[in-house]
Design an enzyme around this catalytic site. Structure first.
Site, PDB file in Angstrom:
ATOM      1  CE  LYS A 123     -45.809-103.781 -61.226  1.00  0.00           C
ATOM      2  NZ  LYS A 123     -47.109-104.246 -61.784  1.00  0.00           N
ATOM      3  CE1 TYR A 131     -46.714-100.360 -61.495  1.00  0.00           C
ATOM      4  CE2 TYR A 131     -49.023-100.985 -61.633  1.00  0.00           C
ATOM      5  CZ  TYR A 131     -47.766-100.907 -62.201  1.00  0.00           C
ATOM      6  OH  TYR A 131     -47.561-101.370 -63.488  1.00  0.00           O
TER       7      TYR A 131
END
Length: 299
Positions: free
Chosen positions: A169, A141
């Protein structure tokens, strides 16, 4: 659950809120109800449990385990359940990753360590250590607005060599860096910033981990399918229709605060937020209603 290696976690995932009751305790039945609604009625391939939108900074480890177990029991047989396990402490992140694997999670979301601002060498060591700790696939992330430190392209290239680091992400807002990473690795990219869903899909992202997915999951699936089929006219049209939803949820206040306000108005499990966050004011809810109505979502 997805079996497509190009989309290791599916196409449309929502960064799920953690429903609470009015005294601030966890609503496990509500978490199961919401998870089932998102998967069975709102076209979600998967859910990310205990990410930032799940208020993970203020949810204890024991509570996080309980929520993950409840969601897995509710939808784990028909959706990909990804556990947010990243912290700014490598040893703690490893412990949480092993807990998630033991409970049956299908994958891990590991955020860039925040606050302590590690170097790129530190990021490489941190992510590799967490990926080494289990047999689960890992989604990194990358969100410098919260973590300060971006994951640089060269670091991503090296991390992509790890057999279990399979996805990113992205909430970095740097389309050039995404394009270069996609050109140099086989990492699957997921949009982590709803306003950039279309441009990220256009440069090669395979899906999204969305906050507004709580409200418009089928339309996000339509957007992704249009890009994949090459119908950019339709994709732009769908994206334009979603702009007020993006702005209403992500532009009017903290995302979890606004999406909980929307879900509460819809009669779905949500409840309050935990301090230091505060619930949306009546004025914010009034504006949210108008924005969502402009985007085709009636509260």
């Amino acid at each position: 659950m997805t079996t497509d290696p190009a989309r290791p976690f599916g196409r449309v995932l929502t960064a799920m809120i953690t429903p609470l009751v009015e005294d601030g305790s966890i609503d496990l039945a509500g978490a199961q109800e919401l998870a089932a609604h998102l998967v069975d009625r709102d076209a979600h391939d998967g859910l990310v449990v205990m990410g930032t939108t799940g208020e993970s900074p203020t949810i204890s480890d024991a509570e996080q385990r309980a929520v993950l177990e409840a969601v897995l029991d509710a939808v784990g047989d028909r959706a990909t359940v990804v556990a947010g396990v990243g912290t700014n402490d490598t040893a703690h992140s490893i412990e949480k990753a092993r807990d998630a694997e033991r409970l049956g999670a299908h994958g891990l979301l590991v955020v860039t360590p925040y606050y302590n601002r590690p170097s790129q060498a530190g990021l490489l060591r941190h992510f590799t250590a967490v990926a080494d700790a289990t047999d689960l696939p890992v989604m990194l992330y990358d969100i410098p607005p919260r973590s300060i430190v971006p994951i640089e392209v060269e670091t991503l290239v090296r991390l992509a060599e790890h057999p279990r680091i399979v996805a990113v992400k992205d909430a970095k807002g740097d389309l050039g860096a995404v394009a270069w990473t996609l050109a140099r690795t086989d990492l699957a990219y997921y949009s982590g910033e709803d306003m950039l869903n279309l441009p990220l899909l256009a440069v090669g992202a395979v899906g999204m981990v969305s906050v507004v997915g709580h409200l418009v999951g089928p339309r996000l699936a339509e957007l992704a399918a249009a890009v994949e089929s090459g119908d950019l006219v339709k994709a732009r049209s769908v994206n334009e229709s979603l702009l007020p939803v993006y702005s209403g949820v992500m532009g009017g206040g903290q995302g979890v605060m606004m999406v909980k306000a929307a879900l509460n108005a819809l009669g779905r499990p949500a409840g309050p937020v935990r301090p230091p966050l505060v619930d949306a004011t009546p004025e914010q809810v009034t504006k949210l209603r108008a924005d969502l109505a402009a985007g085709g979502v009636a509260l």
